[in-house]
Design a protein around this motif. Structure first.
Motif, short mmCIF file in Angstrom:
data_model
loop_
_atom_site.label_atom_id
_atom_site.label_comp_id
_atom_site.label_asym_id
_atom_site.label_seq_id
_atom_site.Cartn_x
_atom_site.Cartn_y
_atom_site.Cartn_z
N LEU A 1 0.83 -1.21 0.00
CA LEU A 1 0.00 0.00 0.00
C LEU A 1 0.86 1.25 0.00
N THR A 2 1.94 1.19 0.80
CA THR A 2 2.85 2.35 0.80
C THR A 2 3.34 2.61 -0.61
N GLY A 3 3.78 1.53 -1.23
CA GLY A 3 4.32 1.69 -2.58
C GLY A 3 3.29 2.24 -3.53
N THR A 4 2.08 1.74 -3.40
CA THR A 4 1.04 2.17 -4.33
C THR A 4 0.81 3.67 -4.24
N PHE A 5 0.56 4.14 -3.05
CA PHE A 5 0.19 5.55 -2.92
C PHE A 5 1.37 6.48 -2.99
N GLY B 1 2.98 -2.21 -6.37
CA GLY B 1 2.47 -2.16 -5.01
C GLY B 1 1.11 -2.80 -4.90
N LEU B 2 0.29 -2.59 -5.92
CA LEU B 2 -1.03 -3.22 -5.94
C LEU B 2 -0.89 -4.74 -5.91
N ALA B 3 -0.01 -5.21 -6.77
CA ALA B 3 0.18 -6.65 -6.84
C ALA B 3 0.68 -7.20 -5.52
N ILE B 4 1.60 -6.46 -4.93
CA ILE B 4 2.15 -6.93 -3.66
C ILE B 4 1.07 -6.92 -2.58
N THR B 5 0.23 -5.92 -2.61
CA THR B 5 -0.86 -5.87 -1.64
C THR B 5 -1.76 -7.09 -1.79
N ALA B 6 -2.11 -7.38 -3.04
CA ALA B 6 -2.99 -8.52 -3.26
C ALA B 6 -2.33 -9.82 -2.79
N LEU B 7 -1.07 -9.96 -3.12
CA LEU B 7 -0.36 -11.17 -2.72
C LEU B 7 -0.28 -11.26 -1.20
N GLY B 8 0.04 -10.11 -0.61
CA GLY B 8 0.10 -10.09 0.84
C GLY B 8 -1.23 -10.45 1.48
N ALA B 9 -2.30 -9.96 0.86
CA ALA B 9 -3.61 -10.29 1.38
C ALA B 9 -3.83 -11.79 1.33
N ALA B 10 -3.39 -12.41 0.25
CA ALA B 10 -3.54 -13.86 0.14
C ALA B 10 -2.76 -14.56 1.23
N TYR B 11 -1.54 -14.09 1.51
CA TYR B 11 -0.73 -14.70 2.56
C TYR B 11 -1.39 -14.52 3.91
N ALA B 12 -1.95 -13.33 4.11
CA ALA B 12 -2.54 -13.05 5.42
C ALA B 12 -3.90 -13.69 5.58
N ALA C 1 -10.80 -7.92 -11.01
CA ALA C 1 -10.26 -9.18 -10.51
C ALA C 1 -9.69 -8.99 -9.12
N PHE C 2 -8.98 -7.89 -8.92
CA PHE C 2 -8.40 -7.63 -7.60
C PHE C 2 -9.50 -7.43 -6.56
N THR C 3 -10.45 -6.57 -6.90
CA THR C 3 -11.49 -6.29 -5.89
C THR C 3 -12.31 -7.53 -5.61
N ALA D 1 -10.09 -3.69 -0.59
CA ALA D 1 -10.69 -3.50 -1.91
C ALA D 1 -10.94 -2.03 -2.17
N GLN D 2 -11.35 -1.35 -1.13
CA GLN D 2 -11.57 0.09 -1.30
C GLN D 2 -10.27 0.81 -1.58
N ALA D 3 -9.24 0.35 -0.92
CA ALA D 3 -7.94 0.98 -1.17
C ALA D 3 -7.57 0.82 -2.64
N ILE D 4 -7.86 -0.34 -3.17
CA ILE D 4 -7.54 -0.57 -4.59
C ILE D 4 -8.29 0.44 -5.45
N THR D 5 -9.51 0.64 -5.11
CA THR D 5 -10.30 1.59 -5.90
C THR D 5 -9.72 2.99 -5.81
#
Lengths: 546, 500, 470
Positions: A258-262, A287-298, A362-364, A373-377
C-alpha cells in the motif's frame, strides 16, 4: 511438443545472444523478436514439461502462462524498438548481449521446473539488467547501475539462501508448490527479500526509479513490463499462499504494498522526467500486486483468486506499461505519440472496456468487500494523476527520429487493447462493466485526473521536482552522516590487515637478518680455540681422576 | 606396459620431458616447444588411460623401495585421479599459453625445464600413496617452482623468491617433522580410504596424534595459503603470468589443499578426526582465511595481487568443506579443487594476456578494455561470475554443495560465511567488470585492432578454460563430470552420499 | 667365500697400489697428474672389486698379530671406502690443473694410501700411522697452488694435525701399557675398565675430535678448507675429516664396551648440537663461497657426532652416522668442485655478488642444486636418509627432541644454500666467461652430487652392510 517448445523458449534467445556476441550487427534485432515466438507459443499451450540434457527440468505452470505470453510480446516489441533506439551506438553489441541474456533469463525463470533452474534464470536476468542500466555510460547511468547492482547482489544472496534452506528442508530442489510442503520460516523471509527487491517492495525499491530513466527506453519497457513480475512469480513459487506462511508475513507485504502504491503514484506526479514518472507508476502498480499477494498470505483473500488476479495483472500491466515506455521514444510525432499513449494510460486507471478494468475487478473480487478492496479503488485515482502527469511530460518531450521503432510501440498498444478479447470471460466482464454503477466508478478516476490535470497544467509544472530516488535520498542523507565513519572504518580495516600481513613477513625477515648479520670474513682465531682445547683436556683429565 | 607401472610412467614422462628440455639448446625454439607439447600430450594420454582403467574397476599401485620400512608408493584412487586429471589438462593448456607468453623471453630452456619438473612433482603429489611419498614430491615441488618464481632475475623477483622459499621450506620442514613423528609413532603413513589411523587396531595416544595433526596441517597449510601462512602468495605475483596461473590454479596451492584432504580423510579418517575434535579449529582457520583474503583483495589495485588474495580466500573453501564432517560439504570442498583451478587459471591467463598485449597491470588503468579485448575480457567476466558463485558456473556448484552440507550438519554459520564471501567477491570483481565494459577507455588508446586481439596462444587458453567453467556446471549432474567423479570418492569415504 | 689368495691381494693392493703410484709420480714428474688420476680410478675399481671380499682379512708380508700389519675389511669399512674412492677419482679428473702443481700428484696418491690404510686398519698403532700419513699429505696439499692465506692455513692445519695425532698416540701408549696388545679385537677382549679405560678414551677422543674438526675444535677447518684448491677442499671435507671420525667410531664401538659409549653419549650429543648451530650460523654469515661451504662441513660433522651419541641405545644410529658421512662426502665434494668452477667464472667468490655463470655451466649448477638439497636433507637424497634414520631410531629410544632438532637444522642449512640458489638466478652483468677446463669438471661435480641423490634409495643395503657382524 510442449516440452520442445519450452526448451526452445529458453534457448532461442540464448542462441541469438551468441550471434550478437559474435558480431551479427543490427540484424540481431529482428532475430530477437523472432526468438520470442517459441515462448509465446509455449504460453498458448501450457502444462508441458521437458528435461534438459544437462539435468534439471522445464515446466510451465498454467498460472504463469499469461506472464510468459506478456513477456514474449514485450521483449519482441522491445527488440524491434532497440534496433533504432540503440542501433548504431558504439555499445550496440554490448547492449545486444545483455539484452539477450536478460531475455533468456526472463523466459528461463518462467519455464523453470525446479528451484535451481529458476535461480539460474533469475540470476542471469538480474545480472544482465546491470548491463542495460549502465549502457548509456553517463554519470546518471553509472550511479543507477551502482545502486542496482548492490541491491541485486543482496537479492541474489538472499534468494540463494532461501532456495538452499528449502532444498535442505525438503530434501530436493522441487518447488514447494509441487512438493506440497511449506518452506521454512527463514526461507520465506529471505525469499521475500530476494524477490521483493526485484518486484519493487518498499523499502527495497530504491533502485527502480533510478534504473528506468537511465536505461534505454526498450530496456525500461522490458524491465517494467516483464522483469519486475519475476519477483511476484518467485514468491508464488517459493512461498505458495495455499501452504502456510509465517506470522506477519502477509501483513508486512500489505503494508509495504500500500505504501508503494500511494507514495509511488504521488511521488511520480511530481516528476519532471517522463521515464522517471513512468517508473514511479510501475512502483505504484507493483504495489497493488504486492498488496494482493500479501492479502492472500494473510488469509484476507483466497489464494486461487489472488493468483488468478495476479496473472491477469501481469499481462495487463506488462503490455500497458511496456507500451508507455516504448512511447517515450516512439519516433512518431508527439501528437500521435500522446494519443496512442493515452490508450494504455487509461487502461491503467481502470477505464471501462479496457484490460485495466478487468484487472481492477479481478483484484477487488479477490479481496472481497473489505478496506483493502476500497484501497484498490482509491489507488485508481492516484494512478490517474500520475498518468496525466506522464502524458503531459510526453507532450513536452522532443520526439525521437523515426524508423521501425514505432512498430513495437504501436504493436503493444494494440495488444493491450486486444487483451480482453483473449482473456477467458473477458468480453462478458467488460460488457457488464458498462452497467451505470460500475461505469461511474470506473470513470471516476479519469475524470478526477482531468480536473486535477487542468489545475496541474495551469500550475505550469511549478511544483518543485521531486528527485527520483526518494527513500534512497533519505537513506543517503542519513548515510551521509555515517559514511565518513564507514569509509574510515573500511580503510582502517584494510590498513590494519595490510600491516598484520606485513608483520609476519617483517618478523621473519628480522629474524633472518639478526641471524645472518652482515657477511664478513671468518675471524682468524688461535687463542679462543686453543683455550677451548686446553679447557677440554683439563675437564677430561678431571673426569678421569674422579 | 603393464598397467601397474602406469602411475610411475605418468611421473616419469613429465620428469623426462624436463630433462630433455634442459638439454635442448636455447635457440632451438620450435623443437623445444614441440617436445614440450609432446610431453604434455603424452602425459594427458597416460592419465586418460589410467582414468579409463580405474573407471572399469582396476586399481594400480607402484611400490619402490626407499627407506628401510618405508617405501615410495604411487597409487591411483579417485582423489588422486581427480587432481591428476586437472593437472594434466591444465598443463597442456598452460604450456600453450606459456609458449606464447615467453615468445620474447630469456632463459626459456630453464623455464620450461623447471615447468615440467613442477608438473612432475604435482603428479607425484597427486598419486602419492603414503605420507612419505607425498613429502618427497611436495619438497620437489618447492624446489622446482623456485626458479619459476625468480625467472625474471631482477631484484624484485629475487626478493620474492627468497620470501617464497622461506615460507615453503618452513612448511616443508613442518611436514617433514610431522611425517617423522607419525612414522616413529605408528610405523607407517599409508593413505587408506577411511583413514589409516581410524582403522588401526592400535594407535598412538590422543595428545600425540593431535600434535601430529597440527604440525602436518601447518606444513601443508603454507602451500594452501591458510592464514597466517599465506604471505608468500601475493609476493610471488612478480612471476610471469603462466607461473602465476600454474601456481595458483594447479600446482602449489592445490597441492597444499590436496594435502589437507589427504591428511583429514586418508590418514586420520573422518571418525578419528571427529573424536579428537580436530576439525573445528580447522574450520575456524579456513573461515578466517576466507574472510581475510577477501578483505585484503578489496584494497589491491594491481590486478594480479587482487587475484592472489582472491586465491587465498577461495582455496580455503576446500579446507572448509573438508572440515565440516559432512559428505555433501566434503563433496563441495573436493570439487572446488577442480572448479577453482579452472576459474582461477582463466583469470590469470587473462591478466597475463592483458599485460603482454597492452602493458596494463593496474585495475584503475583497465577502463574500456572490453572494447579492445572483448574475448579475453569475456572469459574474465565468466570466470569472475564463477568466483562470485552465480550460476551457471562451476563456482555456483561448489557454493551449493558446501552450503548445503553445512546446513544439513547444522552449521548454519558456514552458509552465512559463504554468502558473505560471495558478497565480498562481488565487491572486488564487479567493479572490474563495470570498468572494463562500461567505462570509456582513456583517450588515445588503440581500439579494436585488426585481426585477433592478442596472440592466439594468449587468447585461446582463457577462452577454453572459461568455457570449461560453464560446462563443468551445466554437466555437473552427469557421471563424466568432475562432480560425478568426486561423488564416487566421497561415497567410499563416508559410505553414503546425499545430494539434494 | 673367495679363495685365500684374493682377499690378500685386493686388500693389500688397496694400500700398496697408491703408494706405488706415488713413487711413479716422483719418477715420472711430467706424467704425474695422469698417474695420479689413473691411480684414483684404479682405486675405485679395486674398491668395487673388494665388495666381494667383505669379511676378509690379510696380513702384510705374512707377519701376523701382534706385530704384523693387519688389514681387515668388514661392511662398515667397505662403505667408507666406497664413498671415498669416487671422490678421489672424480676430483682427480676434475682437477688436472691442480694435480699438475709441484708435488701435488705425489701427495694425492699418498693421501689415498693413507686413507685406505685407516679404513682397513685392524690395529691401533697402524691407525696412528695412517692418521699421520693422512695429516701430512692433507696439510701439504692444502698449500698447493693457492696463495699465502692457504699456506698459513696449511701450517695451522699441520700443527693441529700433529697435536691431535700426539694425543692419539698417548692414548695408544696407555692402552698398550695396560693390555700389552694393539690389535683392536685383542684389546676389546681384554675388558678394560675404570681409569685405565677412561684416560686413553678421553685422550684419543680429544685428539680425534681435533683432527676431525668437530666443534669446538673446528677453528682450523674453515681457513684450511676455504683456501685450498677446489679439489683439495673436496678431498679434505669429504674424506680426510671422515678418517678421524671413522677411527673415533671404531674406538667407541669396537674397543670400548657399550656402557662406556652410553656414559659418554651426552657429551657427543651436546658437541653435535653445538657444531650444528655454530657451523650453521657461521655459514649464514659467511662472505665467501668457500668459507660458506667449509662452515657447512662443520655443521654436518655435528650430525655425525649426534649420531654417535645415540649409537649405544640404537643400532640404527650407526647406520645414520655412516649415511651422514657418505652423503656429506659425495655432496660436499660435488659442491666444492662446482663452486670452484662458478667462482672462477665469476672472477670472485663473494656470495652476495655471485651471478649465474651461463648455460655452459649447466651441470655445475645442477650439481650445486642437488648437493645443496642433499646437505639440507631434502628427500630423496642421502642426507634425508641419514636424518630420517637418526630421528626414527632416537625416537624409538625415547629421545623425541631429535626429530625437531634435525628439522630445524635442515632449515638452517636450507637458508644458506638458498643464498647460493638466489645467486644462480641473478643475471650476470656482461657475457659470461666460457667454461674453462672443459666439460669434464662440471660432469664430475654432477656425478658426485647424483651419487648423493642415489644414496637416498640405498638405505636397506647400507643398513645390511653396516650392521652385519664383522
Amino acid at each position: 511438443m510442449n516440452g520442445d517448445l519450452l526448451l526452445a523458449a529458453a534457448l532461442a534467445p540464448l542462441a541469438v545472444t551468441a550471434l550478437a556476441a559474435l558480431g551479427a550487427g543490427r540484424a540481431v534485432w529482428p532475430l530477437f523478436a523472432l526468438a520470442a515466438l517459441p515462448a509465446g507459443l509455449a504460453a498458448a499451450f501450457p502444462d508441458g514439461t521437458a528435461d534438459m540434457p544437462a539435468g534439471g527440468t522445464l515446466r510451465l505452470d498454467p498460472d504463469f502462462a499469461p506472464a510468459l505470453a506478456a513477456a514474449a510480446l514485450i521483449w519482441a516489441a522491445a527488440a524491434v524498438q532497440s534496433r533504432d533506439s540503440v542501433g548504431g551506438d558504439a555499445g550496440e553489441r554490448r547492449y545486444a548481449v545483455f539484452f539477450g541474456l536478460a531475455m533468456t533469463g526472463n523466459f528461463g525463470l518462467l519455464v523453470a521446473g525446479e528451484m535451481v533452474a529458476f535461480y539460474v534464470g533469475f540470476s542471469v536476468m538480474s545480472l544482465a539488467v546491470f548491463g542495460l542500466v549502465a549502457h548509456k555510460g553517463s554519470a546518471e547511468a553509472r550511479r543507477a547501475a551502482w545502486v542496482y547492482i548492490w541491491l541485486a547482489v543482496v537479492g541474489e544472496l538472499a534468494l540463494f539462501a532461501a532456495i538452499l534452506l528449502i532444498a535442505t528442508a525438503h530434501d530436493g530442489t522441487s518447488f514447494p508448490t509441487i512438493d506440497g510442503t511449506p518452506p521454512p520460516e527463514a526461507a520465506a523471509w529471505l525469499a521475500l527479500i530476494g524477490c521483493g527487491i526485484k518486484a519493487g517492495l518498499v523499502p527495497l525499491h530504491v533502485w527502480l526509479p533510478l534504473a528506468h530513466p537511465a536505461a534505454p527506453a526498450p530496456a525500461s519497457a522490458a524491465l517494467s513490463g516483464a522483469m519486475l513480475k519475476a519477483g511476484v512469480v518467485g514468491l508464488l513459487l517459493l512461498v505458495p499462499p495455499s501452504l502456510g506462511t509465517p506470522a506477519g508475513f502477509g501483513e508486512a507485504m500489505v503494508v509495504a504494498g500500500l505504501t508503494g502504491t500511494f507514495a509511488g503514484a504521488l511521488y511520480g506526479t511530481a516528476q519532471r522526467d517522463l521515464k522517471t514518472a513512468l517508473a514511479y507508476s510501475s512502483l505504484s502498480q507493483m504495489g497493488l500486486a504486492i498488496t494482493a499477494l500479501g492479502a492472500a498470505y494473510a488469509g484476507l483473500a483466497p489464494a486461487g483468486a489472488a493468483a488468478a488476479a495476479l496473472a491477469l495483472f501481469a499481462i495487463h500491466h506488462g503490455l500497458a506499461k511496456g507500451a508507455l515506455f516504448l512511447g517515450a521514444e516512439s519516433g512518431l510525432p508527439r501528437g500521435a505519440t500522446v494519443a496512442l499513449m493515452a490508450v494504455p494510460a487509461l487502461a491503467l486507471t481502470g477505464f471501462p472496456l479496457t484490460s485495466g478494468y478487468l484487472s481492477k475487478t479481478a483484484f477487488t473480487d479477490a479481496l472481497g468487500a473489505g478496506p483493502l478492496a476500497q484501497a484498490i479503488t482509491v489507488a485508481g485515482f492516484a494512478t490517474a494523476l500520475v498518468m496525466a502527469r506522464s502524458l503531459r511530460l510526453a507532450w513536452s518531450k522532443k520526439p525521437s527520429p523515426g524508423g521501425w521503432r514505432a512498430t513495437g510501440f504501436v504493436g503493444l498498444v494494440l495488444a493491450s487493447v486486444a487483451l480482453p478479447a483473449f482473456w477467458s470471460g473477458g468480453p462478458e466482464k467488460l460488457l457488464s462493466g458498462l452497467a451505470p454503477a460500475s461505469l461511474a466508478v470506473a470513470l471516476a478516476p479519469s475524470a478526477f485526473a482531468l480536473a486535477a490535470g487542468a489545475l496541474v497544467i495551469r500550475a505550469r509544472l511549478a511544483t518543485p521536482p521531486a528527485p527520483p530516488g526518494d527513500a534512497l535520498a533519505l537513506g543517503r542523507a542519513a548515510a551521509g552522516a555515517v559514511r565518513p565513519a564507514l569509509v574510515w572504518g573500511a580503510r582502517s580495516l584494510g590498513r590494519a590487515a595490510e600491516r598484520l600481513d606485513a608483520l609476519s613477513g617483517a618478523l621473519a625477515a628480522g629474524a633472518a637478518r639478526a641471524l645472518a648479520g652482515r657477511p664478513a670474513e671468518p675471524p682468524d682465531r688461535w687463542v679462543g680455540a686453543g683455550g677451548a682445547l686446553v679447557a677440554t683436556l683439563l675437564a677430561a683429565g678431571l673426569a678421569v681422576l674422579i | 606396459m603393464s598397467p601397474a607401472w602406469l602411475p610411475l610412467a605418468i611421473v616419469a614422462t613429465t620428469l623426462v620431458s624436463g630433462v630433455v628440455i634442459f638439454l635442448t639448446p636455447d635457440r632451438m625454439v620450435r623443437t623445444r616447444s614441440a617436445l614440450n607439447l609432446l610431453g604434455a600430450v603424452a602425459t594427458l594420454g597416460l592419465v586418460g588411460l589410467l582414468v579409463l582403467r580405474v573407471s572399469q574397476g582396476g586399481s594400480y599401485a607402484t611400490r619402490m623401495p626407499f627407506l628401510p620400512g618405508a617405501p615410495l608408493v604411487l597409487q591411483s584412487d579417485a582423489l588422486s585421479l581427480l587432481f591428476c586429471g586437472l593437472s594434466a589438462v591444465l598443463w597442456l593448456i598452460t604450456t600453450l599459453y606459456a609458449v606464447g607468453y615467453l615468445r620474447h623471453g630469456a632463459h626459456r630452456p630453464r623455464f620450461f625445464g623447471f615447468f615440467a619438473f613442477c608438473v612432475s612433482a604435482t603428479m607425484g603429489v597427486a598419486l602419492a600413496g603414503n605420507l612419505l611419498t607425498f613429502l618427497v614430491f611436495y619438497e620437489m615441488l618447492t624446489i622446482s617452482t623456485y626458479p619459476l618464481v625468480t625467472h625474471r632475475g631482477d631484484a624484485a623477483s629475487l626478493r620474492a623468491g627468497r620470501i617464497y622459499l622461506a615460507y615453503t621450506l618452513g612448511g616443508g620442514a613442518m611436514l617433514l617433522l610431522g611425517t617423522m613423528l607419525l612414522y616413529a609413532l605408528h610405523g607407517s603413513g599409508d593413505f587408506v580410504v577411511g583413514g589409516l589411523l581410524s582403522q588401526a587396531e592400535t594407535r598412538p595416544g590422543d595428545g600425540a596424534l593431535t600434535l601430529v595433526f597440527a604440525v602436518l596441517i601447518a606444513g601443508v597449510g603454507v602451500k594452501a595459503a591458510l592464514v597466517p601462512l599465506h604471505g608468500w602468495l601475493p609476493v610471488a605475483m612478480v612471476a610471469p603470468a603462466p607461473v602465476s596461473a600454474l601456481l595458483h590454479a594447479v600446482a602449489v596451492v592445490k597441492a597444499g589443499a590436496f594435502g589437507i584432504v589427504r591428511i583429514v580423510y586418508d590418514l586420520f579418517g573422518q571418525t578419528l578426526a571427529e573424536t579428537l575434535h580436530l576439525l573445528p579449529p580447522l574450520s575456524v582457520v579456513a573461515a578466517a582465511t576466507i574472510l581475510w583474503g577477501s578483505i585484503r583483495a578489496l584494497g589491491q589495485d594491481d590486478l594480479k595481487r587482487r587475484l592472489a588474495y582472491s586465491t587465498v580466500s577461495q582455496v580455503s573453501y576446500i579446507a572448509l568443506g573438508v572440515s565440516l564432517a559432512h559428505p555433501v560439504a566434503a563433496l563441495g570442498g573436493i570439487i572446488h579443487l577442480v572448479h577453482q583451478g579452472i576459474m582461477k587459471i582463466t583469470l590469470f591467463f587473462c591478466a597475463g594476456a592483458i599485460a603482454e598485449t597492452t602493458g596494463i597491470k593496474k585495475i584503475s588503468d583497465m577502463d574500456g578494455l572490453g572494447r579492445r579485448m572483448p574475448w579475453t575480457m569475456g572469459a574474465f567476466t565468466v570466470a569472475a561470475i564463477g568466483m562470485i558463485g552465480l550460476p551457471p558456473t562451476a563456482g555456483f556448484v561448489t557454493k551449493w554443495y558446501v552450503s548445503s552440507g553445512a546446513l544439513e550438519s547444522g552449521q548454519t554459520w558456514v552458509m552465512v560465511l559463504m554468502l558473505v564471501s560471495s558478497g565480498f567477491n562481488a565487491a572486488y570483481f564487479l567493479p572490474i567488470i563495470r570498468r572494463v565494459w562500461f567505462a570509456d577507455p582513456p583517450p588515445g588508446t588503440l581500439l579494436r585492432p585488426k585481426g585477433l586481439e592478442a596472440s592466439p596462444l594468449l587468447f585461446g587458453p582463457p577462452v577454453v578454460t572459461a568455457a570449461l567453467t560453464v560446462l563443468a556446471a551445466l554437466f555437473a549432474e552427469s557421471q563424466l563430470s568432475p562432480l560425478g567423479w568426486a561423488e564416487a570418492l566421497v561415497l567410499r569415504e563416508f559410505g553414503f552420499v546425499e545430494t539434494p | 667365500m673367495p679363495t685365500a689368495a684374493s682377499p690378500d691381494a685386493v686388500l693389500a693392493a688397496l694400500v700398496v697400489l697408491p703408494l706405488a703410484a706415488a713413487l711413479g709420480t716422483l719418477v715420472l714428474p711430467r706424467l704425474a697428474p695422469a698417474v695420479a688420476t689413473a691411480a684414483s680410478w684404479a682405486n675405485l675399481a679395486l674398491v668395487a672389486f673388494a665388495f666381494g671380499t667383505i669379511g676378509g682379512e690379510t696380513w702384510l708380508a705374512g707377519w701376523s698379530a701382534p706385530l704384523g700389519i693387519g688389514l681387515r675389511l668388514d661392511g662398515l669399512a667397505w662403505v667408507f671406502l666406497a664413498f671415498s674412492a669416487p671422490v678421489f677419482a672424480l676430483a682427480a679428473s676434475a682437477g688436472r690443473a691442480t694435480l699438475a702443481e709441484d708435488g701435488a700428484a705425489t701427495l694425492w696418491t699418498t693421501l689415498i694410501a693413507g686413507v685406505n690404510a685407516i679404513f682397513l686398519g685392524a690395529d691401533l698403532f697402524n691407525l696412528y700411522v695412517g692418521l699421520e700419513v693422512v695429516s701430512l699429505s692433507a696439510a701439504a696439499l692444502t698449500a698447493v697452488g693457492a696463495g699465502a692465506a692457504a699456506a698459513r692455513a696449511a701450517l695451522r692445519y699441520l700443527f693441529v694435525g700433529l697435536g691431535g695425532s700426539l694425543l692419539y698416540l698417548m692414548a695408544v701408549a696407555s692402552i698398550y701399557r695396560a693390555t700389552g696388545a694393539l690389535d683392536i679385537g685383542l684389546v676389546a677382549s681384554m675388558g678394560l675398565q675404570g681409569p685405565a679405560l677412561a684416560t686413553p678414551l678421553a685422550l684419543a677422543t680429544a685428539g680425534l675430535l681435533l683432527k676431525g674438526g668437530v666443534a669446538p675444535f673446528h677453528f682450523w677447518l674453515p681457513p684450511a678448507h676455504g683456501n685450498a684448491a677446489p679439489i683439495v677442499s673436496a678431498a679434505l671435507s669429504a674424506v680426510v675429516v671422515k678418517t678421524a671420525l671413522y677411527v673415533l667410531l671404531r674406538l667407541w664401538l669396537d674397543v670400548a664396551p657399550q656402557t662406556a659409549l652410553a656414559d659418554a653419549a651426552p657429551i657427543f650429543r651436546a658437541l653435535g648440537l653445538l657444531a650444528v648451530v655454530v657451523g650453521g650460523v657461521a655459514a649464514l654469515r659467511a662472505l665467501r663461497l668457500k668459507a660458506l661451504i667449509a662452515y657447512s662441513t662443520v655443521a654436518q660433522l655435528g650430525y655425525m657426532a649426534l649420531a654417535l651419541g645415540f649409537a649405544a641405545e640404537a643400532p640404527g644410529a650407526t647406520v645414520a652416522f655412516v649415511a651422514f658421512a657418505a652423503a656429506h662426502a659425495l655432496a660436499k665434494s660435488g659442491l666444492f668442485v662446482a663452486a670452484g668452477m662458478i667462482a672462477k667464472a665469476n672472477g670472485h667468490d663473494e656470495v652476495p655478488r655471485l651471478t649465474d655463470p651461463g648455460t655452459a655451466y649447466g651441470p655445475a649448477k645442477a650439481a650445486l642444486a642437488i648437493s645443496g638439497g642433499a646437505l639440507a636433507g631434502l628427500p630423496p637424497t642421502g642426507g634425508f636418509l641419514a636424518k630420517w634414520t637418526l630421528a626414527q631410531d632416537a625416537a624409538a629410544a625415547g629421545a623425541w627432541w631429535v626429530a625437531p632438532a634435525l628439522v630445524a637444522a635442515g632449515l638452517l642449512t636450507a637458508a644458506y644454500m638458498a643464498r647460493l640458489a638466489t645467486a644462480m638466478m641473478r643475471d650476470p652483468p656482461e657475457n659470461a666467461a666460457a667454461d674453462e677446463g672443459g666439460p669434464l669438471r662440471g660432469w664430475s661435480a654432477l656425478a658426485l652430487a647424483s651419487a648423493a641423490l642415489l644414496l637416498g634409495f640405498l638405505g636397506a643395503p647400507l643398513a645390511a652392510l653396516v650392521e652385519a657382524e664383522p
